[in-house]
Design a protein around this motif. Structure first.
Motif, PDB file in Angstrom:
ATOM      1  N   ARG A 408       0.662  -1.157  -0.009  1.00  0.00           N
ATOM      2  CA  ARG A 408      -0.067  -0.212   0.017  1.00  0.00           C
ATOM      3  C   ARG A 408       0.884   1.271  -0.156  1.00  0.00           C
ATOM      4  O   ARG A 408       0.311   2.112  -0.751  1.00  0.00           O
ATOM      5  N   TYR A 409       2.129   1.231   0.656  1.00  0.00           N
ATOM      6  CA  TYR A 409       2.667   2.403   0.909  1.00  0.00           C
ATOM      7  C   TYR A 409       3.822   2.500  -0.104  1.00  0.00           C
ATOM      8  O   TYR A 409       4.262   3.613  -0.408  1.00  0.00           O
ATOM      9  N   ARG A 480       8.177  10.710   0.298  1.00  0.00           N
ATOM     10  CA  ARG A 480       6.967   9.994   0.831  1.00  0.00           C
ATOM     11  C   ARG A 480       7.326   8.614   1.128  1.00  0.00           C
ATOM     12  O   ARG A 480       6.908   8.108   1.936  1.00  0.00           O
ATOM     13  N   ARG A 481       8.055   7.849  -0.119  1.00  0.00           N
ATOM     14  CA  ARG A 481       8.249   6.667   0.307  1.00  0.00           C
ATOM     15  C   ARG A 481       9.277   6.328   1.189  1.00  0.00           C
ATOM     16  O   ARG A 481       9.201   5.394   2.059  1.00  0.00           O
ATOM     17  N   ALA A 484       7.382   6.672   4.398  1.00  0.00           N
ATOM     18  CA  ALA A 484       6.663   5.340   4.473  1.00  0.00           C
ATOM     19  C   ALA A 484       7.488   4.149   4.958  1.00  0.00           C
ATOM     20  O   ALA A 484       7.055   3.540   5.914  1.00  0.00           O
ATOM     21  N   LEU A 530       1.878   6.523   9.138  1.00  0.00           N
ATOM     22  CA  LEU A 530       1.279   5.838   7.985  1.00  0.00           C
ATOM     23  C   LEU A 530      -0.200   6.094   7.852  1.00  0.00           C
ATOM     24  O   LEU A 530      -0.845   6.322   6.795  1.00  0.00           O
ATOM     25  N   GLN A 535      -1.374   6.796   0.796  1.00  0.00           N
ATOM     26  CA  GLN A 535      -0.829   5.792  -0.047  1.00  0.00           C
ATOM     27  C   GLN A 535      -0.377   5.897  -1.242  1.00  0.00           C
ATOM     28  O   GLN A 535      -0.707   6.783  -1.750  1.00  0.00           O
ATOM     29  N   ASP A 536       0.330   4.802  -1.751  1.00  0.00           N
ATOM     30  CA  ASP A 536       1.067   4.925  -3.140  1.00  0.00           C
ATOM     31  C   ASP A 536      -0.021   4.708  -4.160  1.00  0.00           C
ATOM     32  O   ASP A 536      -0.973   3.698  -4.192  1.00  0.00           O
TER      33      ASP A 536
END
Length: 625
Positions: A408-409, A480-481, A484, A530, A535-536
């Motif tokens: 999801r992330y 962001r990645r 996460a 989170l 989410q990605d």
């Protein structure tokens, strides 16, 4: 060192329309529908928990609180079932948790999970087979009345009790599984229906006896929690063995006709039926007989016999034998598919990946599984086996939940390109450079080639504002990645610290509180971040679309990780020592064979977009590392 670490972290693709064609010698036949999946799930589950472990766990761990042990284990299993349902529908290939962790986490973790699953299913089948012979002996007049060739025998100089009947039944089930998945699932479905009728009889007749006798099992001196809350939780970890049925459903994903629809329905329905029946039966049986007086081998049959219902004892025993045979089939069924999946990836010899041309099942792997399970069933004791099965199950459930968070992330954004397509990759690079030269003109050739072959470069030369916006967007996504990934790591580390310190009763109270608070802070911080970040976007195109979506992410997977890790920590030291020896053996097998023979040894990782161009299928976004 660097190469070894990279080997542990390399990830494979999602099997999709780029997988080997249907005529490949390694493909399984698609035969299963949702009805057959429910039959496999329920048949694989009901039997071990009720007919074997009820007496042992009630006597040694839970007492009258056995129902709560089943409930806690069922809740943890339900959380895992949601995660399994999404991954199974997105990645419908043989291998179950091994397959999912190889796609989302990496080869090193996937190997350990696959190695632990081999232990889980082999020992699970052996444990169930050991529970059949005591029930079967009742038809011959008592525990020691089986024919000599099938009866248990004590070997004093080895300090073991051998069980020829258990080994014979394992070989019988192995032969049935070799015939074909359609035939074996039909037999399992018939047995499962009969077993459900027996369970309903146990609930109705047992409740009648309980109301007549006053539920003597709940009036014992030790109260409802004779072993305390820790005993109840230890019982939950042990009876987790009873919830591996839906994991068997996930292992058959490649043989399902409509995996996106049928796998989630099959997993959810099977788990719901099993949890309900477990709790109702345990409420009745614990109330009929005090926990300390239960027969550890045949608790249900003996409970009816003590109240004078000998005819009911034979009926229940018939159901027990049939149900345990069905569970034995469900325990042996997944392991050949795990071995096949690992062999497909090169981590085990190709011998295990062979599929029979006529039956289209992995016959060689099934026979090897049967020989190993029969050997263990012949020599080992069920009380030693149950905890070891729980370790494999809990490890698999935990890594599946972690895989959901990664999916999801921070889903993989690069594709492993096999060596056979390296030439296509180089040709794609040359084509990009050619397009760049045509756009910039001959005068700008040197400058264009130095900035290399991406469409973004072309656009940036034409418009600096577009370049700035795209660069900013790319930097935001990278940030962001990273955030996460750090948050997922924080959750996992926090869960580990929290559960280990909470169970470390040897530590001073203040020290335990401080360490628990630190672990809880890491956990809550990671969960909060989170929940806050997006989410990605690539998760929607990951694998096969249109299937089940796990709800309440990230809360549900984090709860799943927390519960499963706590249950793992509360398993006995002896169990961990035996499992540890097996895992160390697996590490050496991977170092000296799997690492060098992996199908990802010579791959090159390229961005998804570029891989789509190479394969000539822009819509093939399911092909993800």
């Amino acid at each position: 060192m660097g190469g070894g670490v990279r080997a542990l972290m390399r990830r494979k693709q999602v099997d999709s329309d780029r997988a080997p064609p249907a005529g490949s010698s390694h493909q399984l036949r698609k035969e299963l529908s949702v009805t057959q999946l429910v039959a496999i799930g329920v048949g694989s589950t009901i039997g071990a928990g009720v007919y074997v472990l009820v007496g042992t766990v009630a006597r040694e761990h839970s007492g009258p609180a056995l129902t709560l042990s089943f409930l806690i284990a069922g809740i943890a299993a339900a959380l895992s079932a949601f995660c399994y349902a999404e991954l199974a529908s997105r990645c419908p290939s043989a291998g179950s948790a091994y397959h999912y962790s190889y796609i989302c986490v990496g080869e090193g973790v996937a190997w350990l999970i696959g190695w632990a699953l081999i232990l889980e299913y082999t020992i699970g089948g052996s444990a169930v087979a050991r529970g059949i012979s005591p029930n079967l002996a009742i038809f011959f007049g008592g525990p020691d009345s089986l024919p000599w060739i099938l009866a248990r025998h004590d070997i004093p100089w080895l300090d073991v009790v051998v069980d020829p009947c258990a080994a014979f039944l394992v070989f019988l089930v192995t032969g049935l599984l070799c015939v074909g998945i359609k035939e074996s699932s039909f037999v399992q479905g018939v047995v499962t229906v009969l077993n459900c009728f027996v369970m309903l009889f146990v609930i109705v007749a047992g409740s009648y006896i309980g109301f007549q006798t006053g539920w003597v099992g709940y009036k014992v001196a030790g109260g409802f929690f004779p072993y305390g809350a820790n005993g109840m939780l230890a019982g939950s970890a042990t009876v987790f063995f009873a919830y591996i049925g839906f994991d068997s459903v996930a292992s058959t994903a490649e043989e399902v006709k409509n995996p996106q629809r049928d796998l989630p329905l099959g997993i959810g329905t099977a788990l719901s039926i099993c949890c309900t029946l477990y709790m109702l039966v345990s409420v009745v049986i614990v109330g009929l007989v005090p926990y300390f007086a239960m027969d550890p081998d045949t608790p249900i049959s003996s409970a009816f016999a003590k109240h004078g219902m000998h005819w009911a004892m034979y009926l229940v025993t018939s159901g027990a034998v049939l149900a345990l045979c069905s569970t034995l089939m469900g325990s042996i069924l997944p392991q050949p598919r795990i071995l096949m999946a690992m062999a497909r990836d090169g981590l085990l010899p190709s011998f295990f990946s062979d599929v029979h041309k006529t039956t289209q099942v992995p016959v060689k792997s099934t026979i090897v599984t049967g020989i190993c399970a029969a050997s263990l069933a012949f020599f080992m004791d069920v009380s030693q086996l149950a905890g070891m099965v729980s370790v494999g199950t809990l490890l698999a459930f935990t890594i599946v939940a972690v895989s959901i968070l990664i999916l999801r992330y921070v889903p993989p954004d690069e594709v492993p390109l096999p060596s056979s397509l390296h030439a296509s990759f180089r040709l794609s690079q040359e084509n990009d450079e050619e397009k760049l030269r045509d756009t910039l003109g001959d005068g700008d050739h040197e400058q264009g080639t130095s900035e290399i072959s991406d469409v973004v470069v072309v656009e940036s030369v034409m418009d600096p504002l577009i370049e700035k916006q795209l660069y900013s967007s790319k930097m935001d996504e990278t940030k962001r990645r990273k955030t996460a990934a750090g948050s997922i790591a924080s959750v996992c580390i926090g869960v580990l610290i929290l559960t280990m310190s909470a169970s470390a009763t040897f530590l001073p109270f203040l020290v335990r509180c401080f360490v628990c608070a630190f672990g809880g802070l890491l956990l809550l911080t990671g969960l909060g971040v989170l929940s806050w970040i997006d989410q990605d976007g690539g998760r929607h195109s990951f694998g096969h679309s249109g299937g089940f979506i796990c709800p309440f992410v990230p809360l549900l997977p984090v709860m799943c990780i927390l519960i499963n890790t706590y249950l793992l920590v509360n398993l006995g030291g002896g169990t961990w020592m035996r499992v540890g020896v097996w895992l160390v053996m697996g590490v050496f097998v991977y170092i000296f064979y799997g690492r060098t023979h992996s199908s990802l040894t010579d791959v090159v990782y390229v961005p998804v977009v570029q891989a789509n161009e190479i394969y000539g299928s822009p819509s093939s976004s399911g092909f993800v590392a």
